[in-house]
Design an enzyme around this catalytic site. Structure first.
Site, mmCIF file in Angstrom:
data_model
loop_
_atom_site.group_PDB
_atom_site.id
_atom_site.type_symbol
_atom_site.label_atom_id
_atom_site.label_comp_id
_atom_site.label_asym_id
_atom_site.label_seq_id
_atom_site.Cartn_x
_atom_site.Cartn_y
_atom_site.Cartn_z
ATOM 1 C CG ASP A 141 -2.060 0.998 1.101
ATOM 2 O OD1 ASP A 141 -2.638 1.366 2.149
ATOM 3 O OD2 ASP A 141 -2.353 1.435 -0.036
ATOM 4 C CE LYS A 144 -1.035 3.310 -4.017
ATOM 5 N NZ LYS A 144 -0.968 2.567 -2.715
ATOM 6 C CG ASP A 169 -5.455 -0.162 -1.112
ATOM 7 O OD1 ASP A 169 -5.307 0.924 -0.545
ATOM 8 O OD2 ASP A 169 -6.545 -0.542 -1.594
ATOM 9 C CG ASN A 170 -4.633 2.153 -3.490
ATOM 10 O OD1 ASN A 170 -3.758 2.044 -2.630
ATOM 11 N ND2 ASN A 170 -5.818 2.686 -3.244
ATOM 12 C CD GLU A 199 -8.427 4.802 0.057
ATOM 13 O OE1 GLU A 199 -8.740 3.783 -0.567
ATOM 14 O OE2 GLU A 199 -7.278 5.247 0.041
HETATM 15 C C1 LIG Z 1 10.387 3.977 -1.356
HETATM 16 C C2 LIG Z 1 9.464 2.852 -0.969
HETATM 17 C C3 LIG Z 1 8.794 3.166 0.300
HETATM 18 N N1 LIG Z 1 9.271 2.669 1.452
HETATM 19 C C4 LIG Z 1 8.626 2.937 2.607
HETATM 20 N N2 LIG Z 1 7.526 3.711 2.718
HETATM 21 C C5 LIG Z 1 7.041 4.228 1.577
HETATM 22 C C6 LIG Z 1 7.638 3.975 0.328
HETATM 23 N N3 LIG Z 1 6.912 4.610 -0.619
HETATM 24 C C7 LIG Z 1 5.906 5.238 0.022
HETATM 25 N N4 LIG Z 1 5.982 5.021 1.342
HETATM 26 C C8 LIG Z 1 5.057 5.514 2.354
HETATM 27 O O1 LIG Z 1 3.817 4.870 2.108
HETATM 28 C C9 LIG Z 1 2.748 5.825 2.071
HETATM 29 C C10 LIG Z 1 2.399 6.083 0.643
HETATM 30 C C11 LIG Z 1 1.309 5.550 0.132
HETATM 31 C C12 LIG Z 1 0.943 5.817 -1.303
HETATM 32 N N5 LIG Z 1 -0.484 5.613 -1.428
HETATM 33 C C13 LIG Z 1 -1.135 6.287 -2.350
HETATM 34 O O2 LIG Z 1 -0.584 7.048 -3.138
HETATM 35 C C14 LIG Z 1 -2.609 6.156 -2.378
HETATM 36 C C15 LIG Z 1 -3.329 7.104 -3.103
HETATM 37 C C16 LIG Z 1 -4.715 7.056 -3.149
HETATM 38 C C17 LIG Z 1 -5.455 8.083 -3.924
HETATM 39 C C18 LIG Z 1 -5.062 9.425 -3.867
HETATM 40 C C19 LIG Z 1 -5.755 10.379 -4.591
HETATM 41 C C20 LIG Z 1 -6.838 9.995 -5.378
HETATM 42 F F1 LIG Z 1 -7.518 10.947 -6.051
HETATM 43 C C21 LIG Z 1 -7.239 8.680 -5.447
HETATM 44 C C22 LIG Z 1 -6.533 7.706 -4.718
HETATM 45 C C23 LIG Z 1 -5.417 6.058 -2.452
HETATM 46 C C24 LIG Z 1 -4.688 5.102 -1.734
HETATM 47 O O3 LIG Z 1 -5.325 4.105 -1.036
HETATM 48 C C25 LIG Z 1 -3.297 5.135 -1.689
HETATM 49 O O4 LIG Z 1 -2.642 4.149 -0.996
HETATM 50 C C26 LIG Z 1 3.327 7.064 2.708
HETATM 51 O O5 LIG Z 1 3.200 6.997 4.108
HETATM 52 C C27 LIG Z 1 4.769 6.995 2.252
HETATM 53 O O6 LIG Z 1 5.638 7.740 3.101
HETATM 54 MG MG LIG Z 2 -3.985 2.534 -0.513
#
Ligand SMILES: CCc1ncnc2c1ncn2[C@@H]1O[C@H](/C=C/CNC(=O)c2cc(-c3ccc(F)cc3)cc(O)c2O)[C@@H](O)[C@H]1O
Ligand SMILES: [Mg+2]
Length: 214
Positions: A141, A144, A169-170, A199
């Site tokens: 999650d 992506k 997810d997603n 969500e």
């Molecule tokens: C380097 C690797 C790596 N290592 C360790 N931690 C990492 C990492 N890369 C990222 N993180 C952390 O993970 C989380 C990011 C999560 C990213 N998730 C979405 O982008 C997302 C977006 C939507 C959505 C947004 C806008 C919309 F319009 C529609 C949908 C919905 C969803 O459920 C979503 O999960 C943050 O805490 C990052 O700090």
């Molecule tokens: Mg997600």
């Protein structure tokens, strides 16, 4: 005032959720993000699908990539059998600090190990650092475009065994097309799509469950 969204979510948990009650923490965050301000938690609808997979697999060793505020870490940990561990990775120190407090408030800190840092750096170190042989279940999650490289890295590092399950997810919104193509096209995975919604919205999204065949 200048708080961040994760800080406002934590404040809501501390003021509304019952300390030590994981379920009330989950419900409080869902309530807040549905009615006050949207946040990228897996949420209640997709969360129910995740719950059913966690309960079916009963993982001894589980990995989550992308902790964010700790919503899914709390949700998962509340379902884990005794002496099972969820290792969750988060590279943003601000989010990690919030998540630690959410996890503690929910009373599940003894089931969760939060690792601060990028997944790409930590995956190759998991076996040595945690005396692990493999993960029974992995929840993806985080960013992506990291789903596919991290999956390949877990394969290469021998962290997946025959029967290990990946839950992503997603896969529709925002989408992870390269990951989907890989797990659906590879003879080494048996993949299944669980249709749901983004969500707290009516937008289509879904969860992909992929069994590693070795
Ligand atoms: C380097 C690797 C790596 N290592 C360790 N931690 C990492 C990492 N890369 C990222 N993180 C952390 O993970 C989380 C990011 C999560 C990213 N998730 C979405 O982008 C997302 C977006 C939507 C959505 C947004 C806008 C919309 F319009 C529609 C949908 C919905 C969803 O459920 C979503 O999960 C943050 O805490 C990052 O700090
Ligand atoms: Mg997600």
């Amino acid at each position: 005032y200048g708080s961040t969204r994760p800080e406002r979510i934590l404040a809501e948990v501390k003021s509304k959720a019952t300390r030590g009650d994981a379920r009330s923490v989950v419900d409080t965050i869902d309530q807040y993000c549905r009615h006050q301000e949207w946040a990228m938690n897996v949420g209640d609808e997709k969360g129910t699908i995740l719950d059913s997979i966690v309960c079916e697999v009963k993982p001894r060793a589980m990995l989550e990539l992308g902790t964010y505020c700790g919503y899914s870490a709390v949700r998962i940990a509340s379902l884990l059998p005794p002496n099972s561990r969820l290792i969750t990775m988060e590279f943003n120190p601000v989010f990690a600090a919030i998540a630690r407090q959410v996890i503690a408030w929910a009373g599940v800190e003894d089931k969760v190990v939060l690792i601060e840092g990028p997944s790409g750096d930590w995956i190759p170190k998991m076996k040595k650092e945690f005396g692990l042989t493999s993960f029974d279940l992995v929840f993806l999650d985080h960013w992506k475009d990291c789903y596919l490289p991290d999956t390949k890295l877990m394969e290469e590092c021998g962290l997946l065994r025959t029967g290990s399950i990946l839950v992503a997810d997603n896969v529709i919104c925002p989408g992870a097309p390269d990951y989907l193509e890989y797990v659906r096209g590879s003879p080494r995975y048996e993949s299944k799509y669980f249709r749901s919604h983004l969500e707290y919205t009516r937008v289509e999204d879904g969860i992909e469950k992929s069994v590693f065949l070795g």
